[in-house]
Enzyme design. Structure first.
Site, mmCIF file in Angstrom:
data_model
loop_
_atom_site.group_PDB
_atom_site.id
_atom_site.type_symbol
_atom_site.label_atom_id
_atom_site.label_comp_id
_atom_site.label_asym_id
_atom_site.label_seq_id
_atom_site.Cartn_x
_atom_site.Cartn_y
_atom_site.Cartn_z
ATOM 1 C CE LYS A 78 -3.663 1.880 3.046
ATOM 2 N NZ LYS A 78 -4.408 1.613 4.299
ATOM 3 C CB SER A 153 -7.748 3.485 3.582
ATOM 4 O OG SER A 153 -6.896 2.839 4.506
ATOM 5 C CB SER A 177 -7.862 0.452 6.442
ATOM 6 O OG SER A 177 -8.549 1.659 6.398
HETATM 7 N N1 GLN Z 1 -12.591 3.700 7.714
HETATM 8 C C1 GLN Z 1 -11.781 4.037 8.833
HETATM 9 C C2 GLN Z 1 -11.371 5.483 8.790
HETATM 10 O O1 GLN Z 1 -11.672 6.102 7.844
HETATM 11 C C3 GLN Z 1 -10.597 3.129 8.897
HETATM 12 C C4 GLN Z 1 -9.376 3.621 8.250
HETATM 13 C C5 GLN Z 1 -8.179 2.747 8.482
HETATM 14 O O2 GLN Z 1 -8.270 1.687 9.094
HETATM 15 N N2 GLN Z 1 -7.031 3.216 8.015
HETATM 16 O O3 GLN Z 1 -10.769 5.991 9.677
#
Ligand code: GLN
Length: 474
Positions: A78, A153, A177
Site C-alpha cells: 500500500k 482504505s 482498513s
Molecule cells: N474507515 C476508517 C477510517 O476512515 C478506517 C481507516 C483505516 O483503518 N485506516 O478511519
C-alpha cells in the site's frame, strides 16, 4: 499459467520445476495489464520484479535450501509503506514526488525472506476512508462488480489479491482498513495485535491505532507472512518485545468458547442477509460442539464516536509535519512563511483529510479538550476493561465485519457521517489493540460477498488463525 492462490502451491510448483519465478512474475504482470482499468496500482515495479525473479530462479537452481522462507511469494504494498528509493505519497498531493530514504521494517523482513514486491497500491489519502475514493489517483474499482467500491482504505490492496495480480497484499488498519476491504472483495484480511508488527516506515494516521495488516486468499499464506513480519524492532518503541506468532496449526478438532453480541446482530444498520449469514455461522459452530454464548456489550454506540475523536486528534497532530518545507509539495510565489504553510497545506491535502484535521484540532483545542479528547480516552479505557473481562472467559468474539456489502461508487462520498458509522464493527479491535480477521463468506440472497470477523485476545494470533481455518470450511 494457472493461478496460484497459496504460497505452498507456488513453492511446490517451483520445486518440482513445473514453473519458474520468471513465469510467476510474468503472469502477474500480465494480469496487472488486463486489470489496468480497475486502477489498482499507482506504480508497478516491472523491471525490478523481473530482475529479482531471475535472481531467485538462479538461487533455487543452485541450492534450493538457501532460499528464503517466503520464496515464491509476490506482494503488493500500500502507498503508505516506505520502500527505499521508491516513491511514496499516501495517495496525497502533499507528498508530491517524495522518495523513501529507508525501507519499513515489515517490508524489509518480507524482502529478506525472498518476497518480490511488484508495485505500490492505491488507497484513501493517508489511509483515511472506507471506499478508496479519497485519493489523488482516482478511485479503485471492485473487481467483482466494477460499479462498486472495493472498500478502504486498503481497497486496492484487496483488489490486487482478489484479481490475482499478486499473492499477498500488505495494507494498514487503523479502524478496519484491511478487514473491511477484505470483506467487500471476498478474501481474508487480518489486523494483528497492536505492536505485533513494527510501524517503523508506516506513514502514521492514528499512531495508537495503526497496525500493518495482510490480505490473502488463504489462511496459511497469511499466517506465514505474519510470522515473518512480526517481532521486536528497536526502531519502534511501541513494538512488543515478544516472539513472532507461531504458524497456525492445521488442528481442526479444538473446541472453543465463543462469544457473540446480540446488540451487534440487532443493529438497525445491519443488512438482513449478513445478519442471517452470521447467525448461521454461530449455529454451525454450536453444532460442531463449540460453546457459543451471547454476551452483553452496552458500549456499542460509543465505539464510532470514541474512535473518530481519538483518531482525528492523533491525525491532526501527525499531519502537522507536512508544512510545505520538509516533504513533497511546496507552494510557490508566496509572500511569507505563513502563506507558505497555508497554501501548501490547502493545495496538498484533500477534502476528507482536511475534514479530519479540523475535527482533530477542534477536539484538542483548549476549550474542548476535556469534553471530547479526555472523555474519549476514558471511554477507551472502559472498552478495554470490558474486552479484558470478555477474553478472560472466551477465546473469540464472532460478528460480521461490516454492516453492508460493497457500496456503489459515489454513494458514501456524499455522506461522510454514514461512512464513519459503518465502521462500527471494525474499530473495536483497534480501540482495544486486539487482533482480528475477516473471513470471506457468501450468502444466497447476496450477489456480493460479506465477511465474518473474529477477534481474539492479545497475542493469540496463532490460535485465531487456526480457528479461522475451521471457520472457513464450516
Ligand atoms: N474507515 C476508517 C477510517 O476512515 C478506517 C481507516 C483505516 O483503518 N485506516 O478511519
Amino acid at each position: 499459467m494457472s493461478k496460484y492462490t497459496s504460497l505452498s502451491d507456488i513453492q511446490a510448483a517451483l520445486k518440482d520445476g513445473s514453473t519458474t519465478m520468471v513465469d510467476v512474475v510474468q503472469s502477474y504482470l500480465q494480469r496487472i495489464k488486463e486489470t489496468n482499468h480497475l486502477n489498482i496500482y499507482v506504480e508497478v515495479y516491472e523491471e525490478e520484479a523481473f530482475a529479482k525473479a531471475k535472481e531467485l530462479d538462479r538461487k533455487l537452481e543452485k541450492d534450493p535450501s538457501c532460499v528464503g522462507g517466503l520464496f515464491g511469494a509476490v506482494a503488493s504494498i500500500k502507498d503508505v509503506l516506505c520502500y527505499k528509493d521508491h516513491k511514496l505519497t499516501a495517495a496525497s498531493n502533499i507528498l508530491g514526488s517524495f522518495t523513501s530514504q529507508f525501507t519499513a521494517t515489515a517490508v524489509q523482513r518480507l524482502l529478506d525472506e525472498d518476497v518480490i514486491i511488484i508495485g505500490r497500491t492505491n488507497c484513501d489519502e493517508f489511509a483515511m476512508g472506507s471506499t478508496n475514493e479519497h485519493t489523488r489517483y482516482g478511485p479503485t474499482l471492485n473487481g467483482l462488480d466494477e460499479s462498486r467500491v472495493p472498500g478502504g482504505s486498503s481497497g486496492a490492496a484487496a483488489v490486487s489479491v482478489e484479481r490475482d495480480t499478486c499473492l499477498i497484499g500488505v495494507g494498514s488498519d487503523t479502524g478496519g482498513s484491511v478487514r473491511q476491504p477484505a470483506a467487500f472483495c471476498g478474501i481474508y484480511g487480518m489486523k494483528p495485535t497492536y505492536g505485533r508488527i513494527s510501524r517503523y516506515g508506516l506513514i502514521a494516521y492514528g499512531s495508537s491505532f495503526d497496525q500493518i495488516g495482510l490480505l490473502t486468499k488463504d489462511v496459511d499464506t497469511l499466517s506465514r507472512a505474519l510470522t515473518v513480519m512480526s517481532g521486536p524492532d528497536p526502531m519502534d518503541a511501541t513494538c512488543l518485545s515478544i516472539e513472532a506468532p507461531a504458524i497456525a496449526s492445521a488442528d481442526q478438532a479444538s473446541k472453543y468458547k465463543i462469544a457473540y453480541i446480540p446488540e451487534v446482530l440487532n443493529h438497525p444498520g445491519l443488512k438482513p442477509e449478513i445478519k442471517k449469514g452470521c447467525e448461521e455461522v454461530i449455529e454451525n459452530l454450536k453444532e460442531q460442539g463449540h460453546g457459543c454464548e451471547a454476551i452483553d456489550f452496552d458500549l456499542l454506540s460509543y465505539l464510532v464516536p470514541t474512535y473518530y475523536v481519538l483518531t482525528t486528534a492523533e491525525a491532526s497532530s501527525n499531519l502537522s509535519r507536512y508544512d510545505g518545507i520538509r516533504y513533497g509539495l511546496r507552494a510557490d510565489d508566496v509572500e511569507d512563511l505563513e502563506e507558505l504553510y497555508e497554501r501548501s497545506r490547502s493545495e496538498g491535502f484533500g477534502t476528507e483529510v482536511k475534514r479530519r484535521i479540523m475535527m482533530g484540532t477542534f477536539v484538542l483545542s483548549v476549550g474542548y479538550f476535556d469534553a471530547y479528547f479526555t472523555k474519549a480516552q476514558q471511554v477507551r479505557t472502559l472498552i478495554i476493561q470490558r474486552l479484558t473481562e470478555v477474553f478472560s472467559k472466551f477465546d473469540f468474539i464472532v460478528m460480521p465485519t461490516t454492516t453492508d456489502i460493497a457500496w456503489p461508487i459515489g454513494e458514501m462520498i456524499k455522506d461522510p457521517v454514514s461512512m464513519y458509522l459503518a465502521d462500527v464493527y471494525t474499530v473495536l479491535a483497534n480501540l482495544g489493540g486486539y487482533p482480528a480477521i475477516s473471513i470471506p463468506k457468501s450468502s444466497e440472497g447476496l450477489d456480493m460477498p460479506f465477511g465474518i470477523q473474529v477477534m481474539s485476545d492479545k497475542c493469540t494470533e496463532a490460535q485465531l488463525l487456526s480457528f479461522a481455518k475451521q471457520l472457513s470450511i464450516s
